[in-house]
Design a protein around this motif. Structure first.
Motif, short mmCIF file in Angstrom:
data_model
loop_
_atom_site.label_atom_id
_atom_site.label_comp_id
_atom_site.label_asym_id
_atom_site.label_seq_id
_atom_site.Cartn_x
_atom_site.Cartn_y
_atom_site.Cartn_z
N ASN A 193 0.82 -1.21 0.00
CA ASN A 193 0.00 0.00 0.00
C ASN A 193 0.85 1.27 0.00
OD1 ASN A 193 -2.54 -1.12 -0.21
ND2 ASN A 193 -2.84 -1.29 2.00
N ARG A 194 2.12 1.13 0.35
CA ARG A 194 3.06 2.25 0.27
C ARG A 194 3.67 2.38 -1.12
NH1 ARG A 194 4.86 3.97 5.50
NH2 ARG A 194 3.95 2.72 7.18
N ALA A 195 3.51 1.33 -1.92
CA ALA A 195 4.05 1.32 -3.30
C ALA A 195 2.93 1.72 -4.25
CB ALA A 195 4.59 -0.06 -3.63
N ALA A 196 2.40 2.90 -4.06
CA ALA A 196 1.24 3.36 -4.82
C ALA A 196 1.65 4.27 -5.97
CB ALA A 196 0.27 4.10 -3.90
N ILE A 197 0.82 4.26 -7.01
CA ILE A 197 0.99 5.17 -8.14
C ILE A 197 -0.25 6.04 -8.23
CG2 ILE A 197 0.07 3.48 -9.81
CD1 ILE A 197 2.12 4.63 -11.84
N TYR A 198 -0.06 7.33 -8.55
CA TYR A 198 -1.16 8.29 -8.51
C TYR A 198 -1.54 8.72 -9.93
CZ TYR A 198 -0.17 8.25 -3.57
OH TYR A 198 0.01 7.83 -2.27
N LEU A 218 -4.33 -0.11 -18.08
CA LEU A 218 -4.62 -1.06 -17.01
C LEU A 218 -4.89 -0.32 -15.70
CD1 LEU A 218 -1.92 -3.87 -17.49
CD2 LEU A 218 -4.40 -4.18 -17.66
N LEU A 219 -4.03 0.64 -15.40
CA LEU A 219 -4.13 1.34 -14.12
C LEU A 219 -5.32 2.29 -14.09
CD1 LEU A 219 -0.34 1.91 -13.48
CD2 LEU A 219 -1.86 0.42 -12.18
N ASP A 220 -5.72 2.82 -15.22
CA ASP A 220 -6.94 3.63 -15.27
C ASP A 220 -8.13 2.84 -14.73
OD1 ASP A 220 -5.98 6.05 -16.19
OD2 ASP A 220 -6.42 5.64 -18.30
N PHE A 221 -8.25 1.60 -15.19
CA PHE A 221 -9.37 0.77 -14.72
C PHE A 221 -9.15 0.36 -13.27
CE2 PHE A 221 -11.59 -3.11 -13.77
CZ PHE A 221 -12.85 -2.89 -14.31
N TYR A 222 -7.94 -0.10 -12.95
CA TYR A 222 -7.64 -0.62 -11.62
C TYR A 222 -7.85 0.45 -10.54
CZ TYR A 222 -5.01 -3.46 -8.21
OH TYR A 222 -4.62 -4.20 -7.14
N ILE A 224 -10.10 2.65 -10.37
CA ILE A 224 -11.51 2.90 -10.08
C ILE A 224 -11.92 2.23 -8.76
CG2 ILE A 224 -13.89 2.48 -10.85
CD1 ILE A 224 -12.82 2.64 -13.74
N TYR A 225 -11.50 0.98 -8.60
CA TYR A 225 -11.86 0.25 -7.38
C TYR A 225 -11.16 0.86 -6.16
CZ TYR A 225 -12.49 -3.56 -4.04
OH TYR A 225 -12.82 -4.29 -2.94
N GLY A 226 -9.89 1.24 -6.33
CA GLY A 226 -9.17 1.85 -5.21
C GLY A 226 -9.84 3.11 -4.72
N LYS A 227 -10.28 3.94 -5.66
CA LYS A 227 -10.95 5.18 -5.27
C LYS A 227 -12.28 4.88 -4.59
CE LYS A 227 -8.70 7.82 -8.93
NZ LYS A 227 -8.82 8.35 -10.30
N LYS A 228 -12.96 3.86 -5.07
CA LYS A 228 -14.21 3.44 -4.45
C LYS A 228 -13.99 3.03 -3.00
CE LYS A 228 -17.92 0.01 -4.95
NZ LYS A 228 -18.41 -1.15 -5.76
N MET A 229 -12.82 2.44 -2.74
CA MET A 229 -12.49 1.99 -1.38
C MET A 229 -11.84 3.08 -0.54
SD MET A 229 -13.75 -0.97 -1.46
CE MET A 229 -13.17 -1.59 0.12
N GLY A 230 -11.68 4.28 -1.12
CA GLY A 230 -11.17 5.40 -0.35
C GLY A 230 -9.70 5.70 -0.50
N TYR A 231 -9.01 4.99 -1.43
CA TYR A 231 -7.58 5.23 -1.64
C TYR A 231 -7.39 6.31 -2.71
CZ TYR A 231 -6.86 0.85 0.89
OH TYR A 231 -6.85 -0.14 1.84
N SER A 232 -6.37 7.13 -2.54
CA SER A 232 -6.09 8.17 -3.53
C SER A 232 -5.17 7.67 -4.64
CB SER A 232 -5.47 9.40 -2.87
OG SER A 232 -4.28 9.04 -2.17
N GLY A 233 -4.45 6.59 -4.38
CA GLY A 233 -3.55 6.01 -5.37
C GLY A 233 -3.84 4.53 -5.56
#
Length: 318
Positions: A193-198, A218-222, A224-233
């Protein structure tokens, strides 16, 4: 001499990036084969995804299909995060490769037995294939140099409050692997979770070559779920297991005794780490707990740039 490795995976957006990272460093990693296991999606879909990624970069690496689901119970997939295909986002061409006839266990067994050097296993999926291998052929453990895996977390989970997805899908298999005696390095949620890309960094990828652009999609789609779960990256989970083999100095770690809870109603799939001053058992796992994010991302970007160059006809290849 490059380290001989087998990647065990369930592509998966971050699995795909981890495979590309390994392929970009043949001078350090000798990728002998890839095995697949039901996880982020059903087995046929994720195997096809692995073959499509290899085809996209013209990498003829043998791929063997493994277990369709966990040792016990039904498969829980990561479709909510990874989509209907398991790797939604870019429209990749159909694969020009096919999986080998052997199943994953026999495939790994043959590679390990025939190798002059010990093999490093890099699982970034439920650990079903690895557990089946070392249970059926316990003598093979002596021919395995180490396991660098993505899974678990000593502070929290993601599927539940205590369990990370790869371990949660097949905790019985994970427990077999963690208690195998094979040296293990664990890239769990504590580090991944510290190895995030923004978003702004993903946008930079899409301004580069074909492989970088594909990963950006790939990351554009991926994301989406992270943002839904409250992550910024978007956490680049699986590439950590490969990056540690390439540049261990980028990571901080702790040596701990870790096992897996298989029965608890609230804790099934939890990687339980004994963090006491005087643990009840000696350490069996190197747990990665932090990463130099900027250096880690440079490693990813440089790897993709290398693959971009190899795909450009004007360069004549490498």
């Amino acid at each position: 001499m490059p380290t001989p490795i087998i990647i065990d995976c369930d592509p998966g957006h971050d699995d795909a990036i981890a495979i590309l990272l390994a392929l970009a460093h043949p001078e350090q990693l000798d990728l002998r084969g890839i095995t697949t296991v039901g996880g982020n999606q059903i087995l046929d879909k994720i195997t096809d995804n692995a073959l499509k990624v290899l085809s996209f970069v013209n990498a003829d690496i043998p791929v063997a299909k493994g277990a369709e689901g966990p040792l016990f119970g039904k498969l829980v997939t990561g479709a909510e995060a990874h989509g209907e295909s398991g790797m939604d986002g870019p429209l990749l061409p159909a694969s020009k490769f096919r999986p080998v006839q052997q199943g994953a266990v026999e495939f790994m067994l043959d590679i390990i037995r025939s190798s002059e050097e010990k093999i490093t296993l890099v699982p970034m999926a439920p650990l079903t294939n690895i557990a089946l291998l070392i249970t059926a052929y316990p003598e093979i453990k002596e021919r395995i140099e180490q396991i660098s895996l993505m899974g678990g977390g000593i502070a929290y989970g993601n599927v539940t409050s205590t369990a990370e997805f790869n371990i949660y899908v097949d905790p019985e298999a994970a427990r077999i692997v963690f208690e195998s005696g094979i040296p293990i390095t664990m890239s769990g949620l504590d580090v991944t979770n510290r190895a995030a890309i923004y978003d702004e960094e993903i946008a930079q990828l899409k301004e580069r070559g074909p492989v970088s652009n594909m990963v950006g999609e790939l990351l554009d789609f991926y994301s989406i779920y992270g943002k839904k779960m409250g992550y910024s990256g978007s956490a680049l989970h699986d590439p950590c297991a490969v990056a540690w083999l390439l540049h261990p100095e980028l990571f901080q770690s702790r040596e701990l005794y870790v096992t897996v809870e298989t029965e608890g109603k609230l804790t099934r799939g939890m990687t339980v780490a004994d963090q006491r001053t005087n643990p009840a058992a000696p350490a069996n796992v190197k747990v990665l707990v932090d990463v130099d994010r900027e250096a880690f991302l440079r490693l990813i970007f440089d790897a993709l740039a290398k693959l971009d160059g190899e795909l450009l006809p004007s360069t004549g290849g490498n």
